[in-house]
Design an enzyme around this catalytic site. Sequence first.
Site, short mmCIF file in Angstrom:
data_model
loop_
_atom_site.label_atom_id
_atom_site.label_comp_id
_atom_site.label_asym_id
_atom_site.label_seq_id
_atom_site.Cartn_x
_atom_site.Cartn_y
_atom_site.Cartn_z
N ASP A 6 5.66 -11.42 -12.25
CA ASP A 6 6.40 -12.53 -12.86
C ASP A 6 6.82 -12.17 -14.29
O ASP A 6 7.93 -12.47 -14.72
CB ASP A 6 5.52 -13.79 -12.85
CG ASP A 6 4.92 -14.00 -11.48
OD1 ASP A 6 5.69 -14.11 -10.52
OD2 ASP A 6 3.68 -13.99 -11.34
N GLY B 171 0.83 -1.21 0.00
CA GLY B 171 0.00 0.00 0.00
C GLY B 171 0.86 1.25 0.00
O GLY B 171 0.60 2.20 -0.75
N GLY C 258 -3.13 -9.99 -3.21
CA GLY C 258 -2.92 -10.81 -2.00
C GLY C 258 -2.78 -12.29 -2.36
O GLY C 258 -3.53 -12.81 -3.20
N HIS D 199 0.61 -17.88 -10.05
CA HIS D 199 1.67 -17.07 -9.43
C HIS D 199 2.28 -17.92 -8.30
O HIS D 199 1.94 -17.77 -7.13
CB HIS D 199 1.10 -15.75 -8.89
CG HIS D 199 2.09 -14.94 -8.12
ND1 HIS D 199 3.26 -14.48 -8.67
CD2 HIS D 199 2.10 -14.54 -6.83
CE1 HIS D 199 3.95 -13.81 -7.75
NE2 HIS D 199 3.27 -13.84 -6.62
N1 LIG Z 1 0.73 -11.31 -6.57
C1 LIG Z 1 1.94 -10.83 -6.34
O1 LIG Z 1 2.78 -10.78 -7.26
C2 LIG Z 1 2.35 -10.37 -4.96
C3 LIG Z 1 3.57 -9.72 -4.80
C4 LIG Z 1 3.94 -9.30 -3.51
C5 LIG Z 1 3.11 -9.52 -2.44
N2 LIG Z 1 1.92 -10.15 -2.64
C6 LIG Z 1 0.99 -10.37 -1.52
O2 LIG Z 1 0.34 -9.14 -1.20
C7 LIG Z 1 -0.15 -9.23 0.14
C8 LIG Z 1 0.19 -7.97 0.92
O3 LIG Z 1 1.57 -7.86 1.09
P1 LIG Z 1 2.22 -6.69 1.98
O4 LIG Z 1 3.68 -6.88 1.89
O5 LIG Z 1 1.64 -5.37 1.63
O6 LIG Z 1 1.73 -7.12 3.43
P2 LIG Z 1 1.64 -6.23 4.75
O7 LIG Z 1 1.47 -7.18 5.90
O8 LIG Z 1 2.72 -5.22 4.80
O9 LIG Z 1 0.28 -5.45 4.54
C9 LIG Z 1 -0.94 -6.08 4.45
C10 LIG Z 1 -1.98 -5.13 5.01
O10 LIG Z 1 -3.25 -5.71 4.74
C11 LIG Z 1 -4.07 -5.45 5.87
N3 LIG Z 1 -5.17 -6.40 5.85
C12 LIG Z 1 -5.17 -7.68 6.27
N4 LIG Z 1 -6.40 -8.22 6.13
C13 LIG Z 1 -7.17 -7.26 5.57
C14 LIG Z 1 -8.53 -7.21 5.20
N5 LIG Z 1 -9.35 -8.24 5.35
N6 LIG Z 1 -8.99 -6.06 4.67
C15 LIG Z 1 -8.18 -4.99 4.51
N7 LIG Z 1 -6.89 -4.97 4.87
C16 LIG Z 1 -6.39 -6.10 5.38
C17 LIG Z 1 -3.13 -5.56 7.06
O11 LIG Z 1 -3.64 -4.90 8.20
C18 LIG Z 1 -1.87 -4.92 6.52
O12 LIG Z 1 -1.81 -3.52 6.80
C19 LIG Z 1 0.43 -10.52 0.72
O13 LIG Z 1 -0.53 -11.56 0.63
C20 LIG Z 1 1.59 -10.80 -0.21
O14 LIG Z 1 1.95 -12.18 -0.21
C21 LIG Z 1 1.53 -10.57 -3.88
O1 LIG Z 2 6.62 -14.49 -2.96
C1 LIG Z 2 5.86 -13.93 -2.18
O2 LIG Z 2 5.37 -14.48 -1.19
C2 LIG Z 2 5.51 -12.48 -2.42
C3 LIG Z 2 5.14 -12.26 -3.83
O3 LIG Z 2 4.15 -13.13 -4.27
C4 LIG Z 2 6.32 -12.28 -4.77
O4 LIG Z 2 6.28 -12.99 -5.77
O5 LIG Z 2 7.29 -11.54 -4.51
#
Ligand SMILES: NC(=O)c1ccc[n+]([C@@H]2O[C@H](COP(=O)([O-])OP(=O)(O)OC[C@H]3O[C@@H](n4cnc5c(N)ncnc54)[C@H](O)[C@@H]3O)[C@@H](O)[C@H]2O)c1
Ligand SMILES: O=C(O)C[C@H](O)C(=O)O
Length: 328
Positions: A162, A18, A133, A190
Amino acid sequence: MSKKPVRVAVTGAAGQIGYALLFRIASGEMLGKDQPVILQLLEIPDEKAQKALKGVMMEIDDCAFPLLAGMEAHSDPMTAFKDTDYALLVGSRPRGPGMERAELLAINGAIFTAQGKALNAVASRDVKVLVVGNPANTNAYIAMKSAPDLKPGNFTAMLRLDHNRAASQIAAKTGKPVASIKQLAVWGNHSPTMYADYRFATIDGASVKDMINDQAWNKDVFLPTVGKRGAAIIEARGLSSAASAANAAIDHMRDWALGTNGEWVTMGIPSKGWYGIPKDIMFGFPVTCENGEYKVVEGLEIDAFSQECIDKTLAELQGEQDGVKHLL
Ligand SMILES: NC(=O)c1ccc[n+]([C@@H]2O[C@H](COP(=O)([O-])OP(=O)(O)OC[C@H]3O[C@@H](n4cnc5c(N)ncnc54)[C@H](O)[C@@H]3O)[C@@H](O)[C@H]2O)c1
Ligand SMILES: O=C(O)C[C@H](O)C(=O)O
């Protein structure tokens, strides 16, 4: 005449991703430098998270972004998603060292049932949804299945990180600028089973496959490097990727909304049977985008090695999607 503001909902708005995402959306990097936005930010109903969200909003205020036409904090998806045109579903737990993303399903899956239902109830009927997520494909599938009144095709999962990782590895291998790489694709989930495919890729019109000409490098170096990059970043940083993930989310939404001028990008989308992938499986495909719609690049030849890779990532996704039936 200036454009009417659009509503952009972002969940997990006080999290790592965020923090790397909101400022760029508000500055116009996602939807264009002429498109005003209203940010509808969702965090969990927890004092600490809501306080952190207020802090982020204070910083956004302090940027005095000319395109920011409004900003709201929410703790309930039913208000956060009201009339939203774009929804970036980031909020959920990231994995830690030694975990696979699929292990997050038990923790994160239910979030996407509730959010899918809320989108179904209150979002714009044309809302474009990106699930970030993890595990992103299956969470997107859960959200889509929880929103029967919205078009399934408006739910997408993020494979763009990716795609960008694959492009960067190819640029390093060939010594060519990353921007010169065209027609790259990442198929499937992913997860480490994803299949990053440069068989059709070109650089200045020349075949990348011929330039590299090294199937051992493809199989033993390139695919594992791209597939396990998320874990390598967690190992190095102690935290999962954030700025690169936010960047990929911006790329995904920008291209979907504003178009790709014929260039291929990768999006996780519900299959309509393309390449033998069963209907509704949330699968990474090569697409082009135009007029706010994506279109799968069809008719590509799938050789035996590629079919094996695609079958493997499909089987994994089917297993994940079977495992969440109780949430639907
Ligand atoms: N698809 C991708 O390529 C990719 C890449 C990186 C990270 N991610 C994923 O993105 C997600 C977030 O990562 P991050 O590093 O920002 O994590 P983070 O823990 O820093 O932040 C997540 C935020 O989500 C909030 N949250 C949790 N449940 C919630 C809900 N029900 N409604 C609203 N907010 C909620 C938490 O309070 C927290 O502030 C993780 O699942 C991570 O694995 C995906
Ligand atoms: O690998 C993870 O858990 C975070 C994210 O999906 C990534 O690919 O960097």
